[in-house]
Motif scaffolding. Structure first.
Motif, PDB file in Angstrom:
ATOM      1  N   GLY A   6       0.745  -1.056  -0.051  1.00 46.78           N
ATOM      2  CA  GLY A   6      -0.133  -0.299  -0.037  1.00 46.78           C
ATOM      3  C   GLY A   6       0.854   1.296   0.105  1.00 46.78           C
ATOM      4  N   LEU A   7       0.418   2.199  -0.699  1.00 45.79           N
ATOM      5  CA  LEU A   7       0.936   3.520  -0.919  1.00 45.79           C
ATOM      6  C   LEU A   7       1.353   4.304   0.591  1.00 45.79           C
ATOM      7  CD1 LEU A   7       2.091   5.798  -2.863  1.00 45.79           C
ATOM      8  CD2 LEU A   7      -0.078   6.721  -2.959  1.00 45.79           C
ATOM      9  N   GLN A   8       0.332   3.901   1.344  1.00 46.36           N
ATOM     10  CA  GLN A   8       0.173   4.803   2.514  1.00 46.36           C
ATOM     11  C   GLN A   8       1.047   3.761   3.741  1.00 46.36           C
ATOM     12  OE1 GLN A   8      -3.697   6.243   3.683  1.00 46.36           O
ATOM     13  NE2 GLN A   8      -4.253   5.903   1.672  1.00 46.36           N
ATOM     14  N   CYS A   9       1.668   2.755   3.312  1.00 49.18           N
ATOM     15  CA  CYS A   9       2.285   1.771   4.199  1.00 49.18           C
ATOM     16  C   CYS A   9       3.651   2.475   4.781  1.00 49.18           C
ATOM     17  CB  CYS A   9       2.602   0.726   3.890  1.00 49.18           C
ATOM     18  SG  CYS A   9       1.353  -0.512   3.722  1.00 49.18           S
ATOM     19  N   SER A  10       4.058   2.377   6.079  1.00 48.08           N
ATOM     20  CA  SER A  10       5.355   2.708   6.546  1.00 48.08           C
ATOM     21  C   SER A  10       6.298   1.718   6.270  1.00 48.08           C
ATOM     22  CB  SER A  10       5.314   2.741   8.105  1.00 48.08           C
ATOM     23  OG  SER A  10       4.430   3.948   8.369  1.00 48.08           O
ATOM     24  N   PRO A  11       7.736   1.892   6.110  1.00 52.43           N
ATOM     25  CA  PRO A  11       8.562   0.880   5.915  1.00 52.43           C
ATOM     26  C   PRO A  11       8.654  -0.089   6.857  1.00 52.43           C
ATOM     27  CG  PRO A  11       9.521   3.183   5.780  1.00 52.43           C
ATOM     28  CD  PRO A  11       8.268   3.302   6.266  1.00 52.43           C
ATOM     29  N   GLY A  12       8.915  -1.535   6.352  1.00 54.44           N
ATOM     30  CA  GLY A  12       8.968  -2.629   7.244  1.00 54.44           C
ATOM     31  C   GLY A  12      10.094  -3.510   7.000  1.00 54.44           C
ATOM     32  N   THR A  13      10.611  -3.924   7.897  1.00 50.96           N
ATOM     33  CA  THR A  13      11.775  -4.886   7.691  1.00 50.96           C
ATOM     34  C   THR A  13      11.478  -6.146   7.793  1.00 50.96           C
ATOM     35  OG1 THR A  13      13.324  -2.948   8.426  1.00 50.96           O
ATOM     36  CG2 THR A  13      14.237  -5.247   8.375  1.00 50.96           C
ATOM     37  N   HIS A  14      11.737  -7.171   7.014  1.00 51.27           N
ATOM     38  CA  HIS A  14      11.800  -8.516   7.123  1.00 51.27           C
ATOM     39  C   HIS A  14      13.091  -9.309   7.077  1.00 51.27           C
ATOM     40  CE1 HIS A  14       7.693  -8.349   5.654  1.00 51.27           C
ATOM     41  NE2 HIS A  14       7.981  -7.162   4.939  1.00 51.27           N
ATOM     42  N   PHE A  15      13.402 -10.236   8.069  1.00 48.70           N
ATOM     43  CA  PHE A  15      14.478 -11.008   8.234  1.00 48.70           C
ATOM     44  C   PHE A  15      14.500 -12.527   7.401  1.00 48.70           C
ATOM     45  CE2 PHE A  15      13.245  -8.734  11.931  1.00 48.70           C
ATOM     46  CZ  PHE A  15      14.078  -7.749  11.932  1.00 48.70           C
ATOM     47  N   ILE A  16      15.396 -12.405   6.252  1.00 41.60           N
ATOM     48  CA  ILE A  16      15.126 -13.567   5.243  1.00 41.60           C
ATOM     49  C   ILE A  16      16.610 -14.431   5.705  1.00 41.60           C
ATOM     50  CG2 ILE A  16      15.080 -14.237   3.086  1.00 41.60           C
ATOM     51  CD1 ILE A  16      12.769 -12.926   4.195  1.00 41.60           C
ATOM     52  N   THR A  17      16.520 -15.623   5.961  1.00 49.11           N
ATOM     53  CA  THR A  17      17.702 -16.496   5.979  1.00 49.11           C
ATOM     54  C   THR A  17      18.562 -16.673   4.769  1.00 49.11           C
ATOM     55  OG1 THR A  17      16.559 -18.640   5.505  1.00 49.11           O
ATOM     56  CG2 THR A  17      16.492 -17.766   7.869  1.00 49.11           C
ATOM     57  N   VAL A  18      19.815 -16.847   5.012  1.00 54.66           N
ATOM     58  CA  VAL A  18      20.590 -17.145   3.525  1.00 54.66           C
ATOM     59  C   VAL A  18      21.094 -18.397   3.623  1.00 54.66           C
ATOM     60  CG1 VAL A  18      21.460 -14.591   3.781  1.00 54.66           C
ATOM     61  CG2 VAL A  18      22.733 -16.369   4.857  1.00 54.66           C
ATOM     62  N   HIS A  19      21.518 -18.869   2.547  1.00 54.50           N
ATOM     63  CA  HIS A  19      21.907 -20.178   2.204  1.00 54.50           C
ATOM     64  C   HIS A  19      23.608 -20.015   2.485  1.00 54.50           C
ATOM     65  CE1 HIS A  19      22.809 -24.251   0.755  1.00 54.50           C
ATOM     66  NE2 HIS A  19      23.372 -23.805  -0.302  1.00 54.50           N
ATOM     67  N   ASP A  20      24.214 -20.985   3.180  1.00 55.45           N
ATOM     68  CA  ASP A  20      25.654 -20.902   3.213  1.00 55.45           C
ATOM     69  C   ASP A  20      26.337 -20.014   3.908  1.00 55.45           C
ATOM     70  OD1 ASP A  20      28.232 -21.871   3.059  1.00 55.45           O
ATOM     71  OD2 ASP A  20      28.348 -22.104   0.816  1.00 55.45           O
ATOM     72  N   PRO A  21      25.911 -19.777   5.008  1.00 59.33           N
ATOM     73  CA  PRO A  21      26.307 -18.813   5.924  1.00 59.33           C
ATOM     74  C   PRO A  21      27.589 -18.702   6.083  1.00 59.33           C
ATOM     75  CG  PRO A  21      24.609 -19.946   7.013  1.00 59.33           C
ATOM     76  CD  PRO A  21      25.152 -20.912   6.001  1.00 59.33           C
ATOM     77  N   VAL A  22      28.664 -19.603   5.976  1.00 62.74           N
ATOM     78  CA  VAL A  22      30.035 -19.532   5.964  1.00 62.74           C
ATOM     79  C   VAL A  22      30.454 -18.694   4.881  1.00 62.74           C
ATOM     80  CG1 VAL A  22      32.091 -20.511   5.656  1.00 62.74           C
ATOM     81  CG2 VAL A  22      30.391 -21.414   7.274  1.00 62.74           C
ATOM     82  N   MET A  23      29.869 -18.808   3.429  1.00 68.78           N
ATOM     83  CA  MET A  23      30.342 -17.892   2.492  1.00 68.78           C
ATOM     84  C   MET A  23      29.674 -16.877   2.509  1.00 68.78           C
ATOM     85  SD  MET A  23      32.593 -19.554   0.727  1.00 68.78           S
ATOM     86  CE  MET A  23      32.401 -18.484  -0.844  1.00 68.78           C
ATOM     87  N   TYR A  24      28.540 -16.589   2.969  1.00 71.34           N
ATOM     88  CA  TYR A  24      27.849 -15.196   3.252  1.00 71.34           C
ATOM     89  C   TYR A  24      28.917 -14.430   4.248  1.00 71.34           C
ATOM     90  CZ  TYR A  24      24.266 -12.168   5.469  1.00 71.34           C
ATOM     91  OH  TYR A  24      23.483 -11.154   5.875  1.00 71.34           O
ATOM     92  N   PHE A  25      29.305 -14.908   5.298  1.00 72.02           N
ATOM     93  CA  PHE A  25      30.302 -14.327   6.119  1.00 72.02           C
ATOM     94  C   PHE A  25      31.302 -13.801   5.483  1.00 72.02           C
ATOM     95  CE2 PHE A  25      33.666 -13.803   9.246  1.00 72.02           C
ATOM     96  CZ  PHE A  25      33.132 -13.325  10.339  1.00 72.02           C
ATOM     97  N   GLY A  26      32.197 -14.759   4.621  1.00 72.15           N
ATOM     98  CA  GLY A  26      33.318 -14.489   4.039  1.00 72.15           C
ATOM     99  C   GLY A  26      33.121 -13.434   2.949  1.00 72.15           C
ATOM    100  N   THR A  27      32.160 -13.375   2.274  1.00 70.30           N
ATOM    101  CA  THR A  27      31.721 -12.601   1.035  1.00 70.30           C
ATOM    102  C   THR A  27      31.806 -10.892   1.734  1.00 70.30           C
ATOM    103  OG1 THR A  27      30.740 -14.216  -0.285  1.00 70.30           O
ATOM    104  CG2 THR A  27      30.087 -12.020  -0.951  1.00 70.30           C
TER     105      THR A  27
END
Length: 311
Positions: A78-99
């Motif tokens: 909706g145009l009148q919505c306030s910003p909202g944050t969603h927490f999405i898991t990542v695949h391969d956290p070790v490479m996520y950390f390194g990257t």
């Protein structure tokens, strides 16, 4: 992709999640705005969502395919919505950390040669010793507060594996469970436990309310530093965590410290209460086959309120 089921890894960053903030576009029909944090090439965010009239955000979908790091945002915001944050898991956290580490260093003007690579299981550190530059430690009391007050499953799993590392030399789930079982053995708990993980999401976990209450009672007899570290990590009514909106009226508000538990069909509450006469009681209420979680929680709260009035 739910945050409470993030992949477990010794190198963990941002709870092994990507924070995706959504905001409506400048006009109806325009693409919505998306900001990802941390900003990284390891996760690709595809924006297929449009701005709609009104305040609705229930038509937004955020999906990540299993085994990949392509996040697709679709639907209407909706145009009148306030910003909202969603927490999405990542695949391969070790490479996520390194990257992300490499990207962060690059933004600071520090050149890094090559690409991040996961260390193979048979790696011998002595063959290519690394230089120890810095060390970060999180005190155990703080970790327990994150686990118990926020029900942070990832941190519970990491703590379990740390116990395995300290006790058995390798930080595996199996070693962590063995370490826990060895620590519990001398306590003489009334019924056996069956453990399959550190956070309680696995349906194979088995424990009786009698054993949980007995364990909580045994904790009160531990040395003061240990006892306080544990009891002060528990949520309190109206405070941070899972009791923020439960048992908030007196006398419960100042007489209860307890941890909630939930998986589909199961709702639990275990901890301590202080009676009107000042007696501290350990309790555990486990509800299985709960088709209505709200009613199960109401029952738990009613039992706690009644117990406080016991003479």
């Amino acid at each position: 992709e739910d945050w409470f089921a993030a992949q477990v890894a010794a190198l963990s960053l941002n709870d092994n999640c990507l924070d995706v903030t959504l905001r409506p576009g400048p006009a109806v029909g325009e693409p919505i705005g998306i900001t990802a944090s941390p900003a990284t090439a390891w996760v690709r965010v595809v924006n297929a969502a449009k701005t709609a009239p009104g305040k609705g955000d229930d038509k937004i979908k955020i999906e990540r395919a299993s085994g990949a790091n392509d996040v697709r945002v679709s639907g209407l915001l909706g145009l009148q919505c306030s910003p909202g944050t969603h927490f999405i898991t990542v695949h391969d956290p070790v490479m996520y950390f390194g990257t992300v580490l490499k990207e962060t260093l690059a933004r600071k003007g520090i050149a890094v040669r090559g690409e991040p690579q996961a260390v193979p299981p048979d790696h011998d550190p002595s063959a290519r010793p690394a230089e120890h530059l810095t060390e970060h430690r999180s005190p155990l009391p703080r970790i327990l507060q994150v686990v118990n007050r926020r029900s942070q499953n990832l941190h519970a799993e990491l703590l379990l594996r740390t116990l395995g590392l300290q006790s058995k030399g390798k930080g595996t789930r199996a070693n962590g469970i063995a370490a826990v079982e060895e620590a519990l053995a001398p306590l003489g708990l009334p019924d056996p436990l069956v453990l399959e993980d550190g956070c309680g999401l696995a349906r194979g976990n088995r424990v009786t309310a009698r054993t949980l209450a007995a364990l909580l009672a045994r904790m009160l007899g531990q040395p003061e530093e240990v006892r306080r570290m544990f009891t002060e990590s528990l949520p309190v009514p109206g405070g941070e965590g899972s009791l923020a909106r439960r048992l908030t009226e007196e006398p419960c508000r100042t007489r209860v410290k307890a941890k909630t538990g939930y998986i589909n069909g199961v709702s639990t509450l275990s901890g301590y209460l202080e009676t009107r006469q000042g007696k501290v009681v350990a309790f555990s209420i486990l509800v299985n086959g709960a088709t209505d979680v709200s009613r199960a929680q109401q029952l738990q709260d009613a039992i706690v309120k009644a117990a406080i009035e016991l003479e």
